[in-house]
Design a protein around this motif. Structure first.
Motif, short mmCIF file in Angstrom:
data_model
loop_
_atom_site.label_atom_id
_atom_site.label_comp_id
_atom_site.label_asym_id
_atom_site.label_seq_id
_atom_site.Cartn_x
_atom_site.Cartn_y
_atom_site.Cartn_z
N ALA A 212 35.51 39.63 39.10
CA ALA A 212 34.69 40.46 38.21
C ALA A 212 35.35 40.60 36.84
O ALA A 212 34.67 40.62 35.81
CB ALA A 212 34.46 41.83 38.84
N GLY A 213 36.68 40.70 36.83
CA GLY A 213 37.38 40.76 35.55
C GLY A 213 37.21 39.47 34.75
O GLY A 213 37.13 39.51 33.51
N ASP A 214 37.16 38.36 35.43
CA ASP A 214 36.93 37.09 34.75
C ASP A 214 35.53 37.05 34.13
O ASP A 214 35.34 36.55 33.01
CB ASP A 214 37.12 35.94 35.73
N LEU B 187 28.41 40.61 31.13
CA LEU B 187 28.42 42.02 31.49
C LEU B 187 27.37 42.36 32.54
O LEU B 187 27.57 43.27 33.35
CB LEU B 187 28.20 42.87 30.23
N ALA B 188 26.25 41.65 32.53
CA ALA B 188 25.17 41.97 33.47
C ALA B 188 25.55 41.65 34.91
O ALA B 188 24.92 42.17 35.84
CB ALA B 188 23.90 41.21 33.08
N GLU B 189 26.57 40.83 35.12
CA GLU B 189 26.94 40.43 36.47
C GLU B 189 28.14 41.20 37.03
O GLU B 189 28.45 41.06 38.21
CB GLU B 189 27.26 38.92 36.49
N VAL B 190 28.80 41.97 36.19
CA VAL B 190 30.03 42.63 36.63
C VAL B 190 29.74 43.66 37.71
O VAL B 190 30.42 43.72 38.75
CB VAL B 190 30.74 43.26 35.43
N TYR B 191 28.71 44.47 37.51
CA TYR B 191 28.37 45.53 38.48
C TYR B 191 27.03 45.24 39.15
O TYR B 191 26.30 46.16 39.51
CB TYR B 191 28.32 46.89 37.77
N ALA B 192 26.73 43.97 39.34
CA ALA B 192 25.48 43.62 40.01
C ALA B 192 25.55 43.87 41.51
O ALA B 192 24.51 44.03 42.16
CB ALA B 192 25.13 42.15 39.74
N ILE C 213 43.12 44.49 34.94
CA ILE C 213 44.48 44.50 35.51
C ILE C 213 44.54 43.59 36.73
O ILE C 213 45.53 42.86 36.93
CB ILE C 213 44.88 45.94 35.87
N SER C 214 43.50 43.60 37.55
CA SER C 214 43.47 42.72 38.72
C SER C 214 43.47 41.26 38.30
O SER C 214 44.12 40.41 38.94
CB SER C 214 42.24 43.02 39.58
N ARG C 215 42.75 40.95 37.22
CA ARG C 215 42.77 39.56 36.73
C ARG C 215 44.16 39.18 36.25
O ARG C 215 44.61 38.04 36.46
CB ARG C 215 41.75 39.41 35.59
N LEU C 216 44.84 40.13 35.65
CA LEU C 216 46.20 39.85 35.18
C LEU C 216 47.15 39.61 36.35
O LEU C 216 48.04 38.74 36.28
CB LEU C 216 46.68 41.02 34.32
N LEU C 217 46.99 40.39 37.43
CA LEU C 217 47.87 40.24 38.59
C LEU C 217 47.65 38.94 39.35
O LEU C 217 48.53 38.51 40.11
CB LEU C 217 47.69 41.43 39.54
N THR C 218 46.49 38.33 39.17
CA THR C 218 46.18 37.12 39.94
C THR C 218 46.24 35.86 39.08
O THR C 218 45.65 34.84 39.44
CB THR C 218 44.79 37.24 40.57
N ILE C 219 46.91 35.94 37.96
CA ILE C 219 47.10 34.71 37.17
C ILE C 219 47.94 33.73 37.98
O ILE C 219 49.05 34.04 38.40
CB ILE C 219 47.78 35.04 35.83
N GLY C 220 47.39 32.56 38.22
CA GLY C 220 48.07 31.58 39.05
C GLY C 220 47.87 31.79 40.53
O GLY C 220 48.56 31.16 41.33
#
Length: 452
Positions: A46-48, A55-60, A73-80
């Motif tokens: 969702a962060g990606d 934006l319309a798909e983030v909270y769909a 933050i979750s996207r940052l923690l999952t880099i790689g």
């Protein structure tokens, strides 16, 4: 070197390098942690979407109950990919060392017992080690660990009259998770600093009115001087006689002590700032709520916003289950927010001007959230863990009661006691507060509470 001297050297080394020593088992616990944080992968996806402007798909989907900041933050923690064991080990070691460091950093300014601070650090390190084996924060939402710290920061900023920054800190918490709104009533724990009454100006000196000079009179006419007469002949002076012996001066008597003027009576303390305090806290809280809600507004206006469509099955042993409820919607969440927020407001108002409120109010907010929530996820206790360790770093004088609260919270999380354990923690805090402030137990004056 004797055995006693060797033991003393060993103790000195252990004390000097205590944080490094505590970091080693924390890192080992991280390396052995095999739990992948729940929802982290979905939050990262969702962060990606958010980063790419969808934006319309983030909270769909109704599953997404996280805030936009937590998604990033979750996207940052999952880099790689998922967090590697090295990353987990480093984070765990950092959390333990930070818990110990805070005991020295946030100790009261008048604390002079260095040995007591070291003992407090050791206890905080042991409690943090227990939590990272839970495993905190990897069995939950890692970003939500920052929420109680943001609550504490907001109270500290509001006490320094930095209300805009306090509202921004609370809004950042809401942007991480909607339930962070429970910390907004904690602003009632931040009254303005006491101000001295303004000095009264001395009355201006009054000079006497000038008097008119008398009129000038003419001088009398000059008269002739009489004629000079011859001086009489000189006569011999009488013989000198010895002077009488000097008589001793009477002994000096001490002067009576000066009588001081009665002390000036000061003006009554100003009540304007105190009376405006609840209004200022309300303004800051409303601003924080508006800013926090504004973060979600672009997603609500851009498409299907399903954040409020989720329904939860009430977990066994929770307070809603004890009340006979079986399903929870966002209407029940609203009731939960009112109940828990009212409790936070009452505690914050009672502890206003108490220096422990910076840590105690966030802990109360976390405990009330766990106690009133319809589900019993283990990671709901992790913000409580952060706040309890912060409380352990704050108290002056006797601090074992704070360690008892933190240990009770850990035991409650391990046993799944979502109602009994928070009640026990709150009871310990009330007892400790009354013992710390026996004179202020029945007083509502914040100055009396702060001075106790």
């Amino acid at each position: 070197m004797t055995v006693g001297a060797g033991v003393r050297v060993l103790v000195v080394l252990l004390v000097r390098h205590r944080r490094l020593i505590a970091a080693v088992p924390a890192a080992l616990a991280g390396l052995l942690t095999l739990t992948v944080p729940p929802d982290l992968t979905a939050f990262s996806a969702a962060g990606d979407l958010l980063l790419h402007g969808h934006l319309a798909e983030v909270y769909a989907g109704v599953w997404n109950q996280a805030g936009p900041a937590q998604l990033l933050i979750s996207r940052l923690l999952t880099i790689g990919g998922a967090p590697s064991p090295i990353t987990v080990a480093v984070v765990d070691a950092f959390l333990v060392v930070a818990a110990m460091w805070s005991c020295a950093r946030f100790a009261p300014a008048d604390a002079t017992d260095a040995a007591g601070i070291v003992r407090r650090e050791v206890v905080a390190g042991l409690l943090a080690l227990l939590w990272v084996t839970a495993p905190l924060p990897w069995n939950g939402h890692p970003a939500e660990l920052t929420i109680p710290a943001l609550w504490a920061l907001a109270i500290a900023l509001a006490r320094r009259s930095r209300h805009i920054l306090a509202a921004a800190a609370l809004a950042l918490g809401v942007s991480i998770a909607p339930w962070a709104i429970l910390g907004i009533p904690g602003l009632l724990a931040a009254p303005p600093p006491p101000t001295a009454p303004p000095p009264t100006a001395a009355p201006p000196p009054t000079a006497p009115p000038p008097t008119a000079a008398p009129p000038l009179t003419a001088a009398p006419p000059l008269t002739a001087a009489p004629p000079l007469t011859a001086a009489p002949p000189l006569t011999a002076a009488p013989p000198l006689t010895a002077a009488p012996p000097p008589t001793a001066a009477p002994p000096l008597t001490a002067a009576p002590p000066p009588t001081g003027a009665p002390p000036p009576t000061g003006a009554p303390p100003p009540t304007g700032a105190r009376s405006a305090f609840p209004v200022r806290a309300l303004f800051t809280g409303v601003l924080a709520a508006i800013l926090g809600a504004g973060v979600y507004l672009p997603f609500a206006l851009s498409g299907h916003f399903a954040l409020f469509d989720l329904r939860w099955e009430v977990g066994p042993g929770t307070m809603p289950a004890l009340l006979g409820l079986h399903e929870a919607s966002w209407w029940l969440r609203a009731v939960q927010a009112v109940v828990a927020g009212t409790g936070v407001a009452l505690v914050a108002w009672r502890m206003r001007a108490d220096r422990l409120a910076i840590a105690a109010v966030p802990l109360v907010a976390g405990l009330l959230r766990v106690m009133t929530d319809p589900v019993a996820y283990p990671y709901y206790w992790y913000p409580v863990a952060v706040a309890s360790l912060l409380l352990l770093a704050r108290p002056a004088g006797r601090w074992p009661w704070a360690a008892a609260v933190a240990l009770t919270a850990f035991a409650g999380a391990a046993a799944g006691l979502t109602v009994a354990a928070p009640v026990a923690c709150l009871a310990l805090m009330v007892i400790a507060h009354r013992r710390r402030h026996p004179a202020a137990a029945s007083s509502s004056n914040p100055v009396t509470i702060c001075a106790a």
